[in-house]
Design a protein around this motif. Structure first.
Motif, short mmCIF file in Angstrom:
data_model
loop_
_atom_site.label_atom_id
_atom_site.label_comp_id
_atom_site.label_asym_id
_atom_site.label_seq_id
_atom_site.Cartn_x
_atom_site.Cartn_y
_atom_site.Cartn_z
N GLY A 1 5.46 8.03 -5.71
CA GLY A 1 5.59 8.39 -7.11
C GLY A 1 6.10 7.30 -8.04
O GLY A 1 6.72 7.59 -9.07
N LEU A 2 5.86 6.03 -7.69
CA LEU A 2 6.30 4.96 -8.59
C LEU A 2 5.39 4.91 -9.82
O LEU A 2 4.17 5.05 -9.71
N ARG A 3 5.98 4.74 -10.97
CA ARG A 3 5.19 4.75 -12.21
C ARG A 3 4.41 3.47 -12.40
O ARG A 3 3.31 3.46 -12.96
N ALA A 4 4.98 2.35 -11.96
CA ALA A 4 4.33 1.06 -12.13
C ALA A 4 3.57 0.67 -10.87
O ALA A 4 4.00 0.97 -9.75
N ARG A 5 2.44 0.00 -11.04
CA ARG A 5 1.67 -0.50 -9.90
C ARG A 5 2.42 -1.66 -9.28
O ARG A 5 2.94 -2.54 -9.98
N VAL A 6 2.51 -1.67 -7.96
CA VAL A 6 3.26 -2.72 -7.24
C VAL A 6 2.27 -3.77 -6.74
O VAL A 6 1.46 -3.48 -5.85
N PRO A 7 2.33 -5.01 -7.25
CA PRO A 7 1.37 -6.03 -6.82
C PRO A 7 1.85 -6.93 -5.69
O PRO A 7 1.06 -7.67 -5.10
N SER A 8 3.15 -6.89 -5.38
CA SER A 8 3.67 -7.83 -4.39
C SER A 8 4.84 -7.22 -3.63
O SER A 8 5.41 -6.20 -4.04
N VAL A 9 5.22 -7.88 -2.53
CA VAL A 9 6.38 -7.44 -1.76
C VAL A 9 7.65 -7.53 -2.61
O VAL A 9 8.50 -6.63 -2.56
N ALA A 10 7.77 -8.59 -3.40
CA ALA A 10 8.96 -8.75 -4.24
C ALA A 10 9.09 -7.59 -5.22
O ALA A 10 10.19 -7.06 -5.43
N ASP A 11 7.96 -7.18 -5.80
CA ASP A 11 8.00 -6.05 -6.74
C ASP A 11 8.34 -4.75 -6.01
O ASP A 11 9.06 -3.90 -6.53
N ALA A 12 7.78 -4.58 -4.81
CA ALA A 12 8.08 -3.38 -4.02
C ALA A 12 9.57 -3.31 -3.74
O ALA A 12 10.19 -2.23 -3.85
N LEU A 13 10.17 -4.42 -3.35
CA LEU A 13 11.59 -4.45 -3.07
C LEU A 13 12.42 -4.11 -4.30
O LEU A 13 13.41 -3.36 -4.22
N MET A 14 12.01 -4.64 -5.44
CA MET A 14 12.75 -4.38 -6.67
C MET A 14 12.70 -2.90 -7.06
O MET A 14 13.70 -2.32 -7.48
N LEU A 15 11.53 -2.28 -6.90
CA LEU A 15 11.36 -0.90 -7.32
C LEU A 15 11.88 0.11 -6.28
O LEU A 15 12.42 1.14 -6.64
N LEU A 16 11.70 -0.21 -5.01
CA LEU A 16 12.11 0.72 -3.96
C LEU A 16 13.58 0.55 -3.58
O LEU A 16 14.25 1.52 -3.22
N GLY A 17 14.07 -0.69 -3.60
CA GLY A 17 15.41 -0.98 -3.11
C GLY A 17 15.39 -1.21 -1.61
O GLY A 17 14.42 -0.87 -0.91
N LYS B 1 0.83 -1.21 0.00
CA LYS B 1 0.00 0.00 0.00
C LYS B 1 0.86 1.26 0.00
O LYS B 1 0.58 2.22 -0.74
N THR B 2 1.92 1.26 0.80
CA THR B 2 2.81 2.42 0.87
C THR B 2 3.51 2.65 -0.46
O THR B 2 3.59 3.78 -0.95
N ALA B 3 4.02 1.59 -1.04
CA ALA B 3 4.72 1.71 -2.32
C ALA B 3 3.81 2.23 -3.42
O ALA B 3 4.25 2.94 -4.34
N ASN B 4 2.51 1.90 -3.34
CA ASN B 4 1.55 2.33 -4.36
C ASN B 4 0.95 3.70 -4.08
O ASN B 4 0.15 4.20 -4.88
N SER B 5 1.29 4.31 -2.96
CA SER B 5 0.72 5.61 -2.64
C SER B 5 1.32 6.69 -3.54
O SER B 5 2.46 6.57 -3.99
#
Length: 299
Positions: A81-97, A73-77
């Motif tokens: 400002g992430l351009r791609a929708r984050v569907p999972s924890v793994a994706d959040a980690l990849m995009l956020l670092g 939820k935080t990553a998608n807020s």
């Protein structure tokens, strides 16, 4: 404390170092800081590895369903400002670092650290809105050294010392009301006139203990200090000053648009905050539409 056992709030060039050290010692004796969640230590341990494993960190986060949902939820807020929708924890980690993820986990864990604090709902709601607006403003302003994740994290942790003092000191509620309404003295001066510490010191201690970055810890410690923001007078690093300026501007927008979080801080700090952000007072109205949408999304 850092890996060498040193407090990042202390450095040889800091003005009034002895006074600050004394304040911290007194505060530590009087106030119980909520313990750092184990998940933060585990993530930090992985970050310190020569080759950090994102999959292992993802497993740690996924083991806590509430934390995993909160991270997504935080990553998608809009604040991040992430351009791609984050569907999972793994994706959040990849995009956020790992670095930003660790801050997001700390932010999600913050309210959990205060059990039975439901009667501070208005405080938590205001903090969440200020954090969301701060992250959004950081994206809008695009200033060097200022990123949305830091602004969002600072917005949440900035006033966490208030909740600690409310729970610890029986008369602090009255002090808080006086500090919010005082148009002359700094917020922390009002607190220190009645108590041996203030919420900025307590919040900074908690931020240090929770492994937040030095710039955020410094900003929490000085966020009511006009002299720390003024050009030519401050030894505070520029990133810390900008974090303070962004959050004060966010709080001002929140007050203008909703009437929430009523304080006198903008009258005392606004004129030194705006130059740090490179904007004029008249330009704030142009931010109203975007800020209104962010507030609605944070509710």
């Amino acid at each position: 404390m850092d890996e060498n056992g040193k407090n990042p709030l202390m450095n040889a060039g800091s003005a009034g170092r002895a006074a600050v050290e004394t304040a911290l010692e007194v505060s530590l004796r009087l106030i119980d800081i909520p313990p750092r969640p184990l998940i933060i230590d585990r993530i930090r341990s992985e970050m310190l590895q020569e080759n950090p494993c994102l999959r292992r960190v993802g497993q740690l986060i996924n083991a806590d369903v509430g934390l995993a949902a909160g991270l997504i939820k935080t990553a998608n807020s809009p604040s991040f400002g992430l351009r791609a929708r984050v569907p999972s924890v793994a994706d959040a980690l990849m995009l956020l670092g790992l670095d930003v993820t660790s801050r997001a986990v700390a932010a999600i864990s913050l309210r959990r650290a205060f059990p039975n604090s439901g009667h501070y709902v208005r405080f938590w709601d205001a903090s969440a809105r200020i954090a969301a607006l701060s992250g959004w403003l950081a994206q809008e302003l695009k200033l060097p050294g200022l990123n949305a994740a830091d602004a969002y994290t600072f917005g949440l942790f900035r006033d966490c010392g208030i909740v600690i003092l409310l729970r610890r000191l029986p008369t602090y509620m009255q002090t808080l009301a006086r500090a919010n309404g005082d148009a002359e003295r700094s917020f922390t001066a009002v607190e220190r006139a009645e108590h041996p510490t203030d919420h900025a010191v307590i919040g900074a201690l908690m931020a240090v203990d929770w492994w937040l970055p030095d710039d955020i810890c410094e900003a929490i410690r000085h966020h009511h200090d006009r002299a720390a923001l003024a050009p030519g007078e401050s030894e505070l690093p520029a990133p810390s000053r900008r974090l303070i300026a962004v959050s004060q501007t966010a709080e001002h927008l929140l007050q203008e648009l909703t009437g929430a979080s009523g304080t006198q801080e903008w009258a005392k700090l606004g004129e030194v905050c705006l130059p740090l952000l490179g904007i004029e007072a008249d330009a704030l109205r142009a931010l109203h539409a975007g800020a209104t949408a962010i507030i609605a999304a944070a509710d």
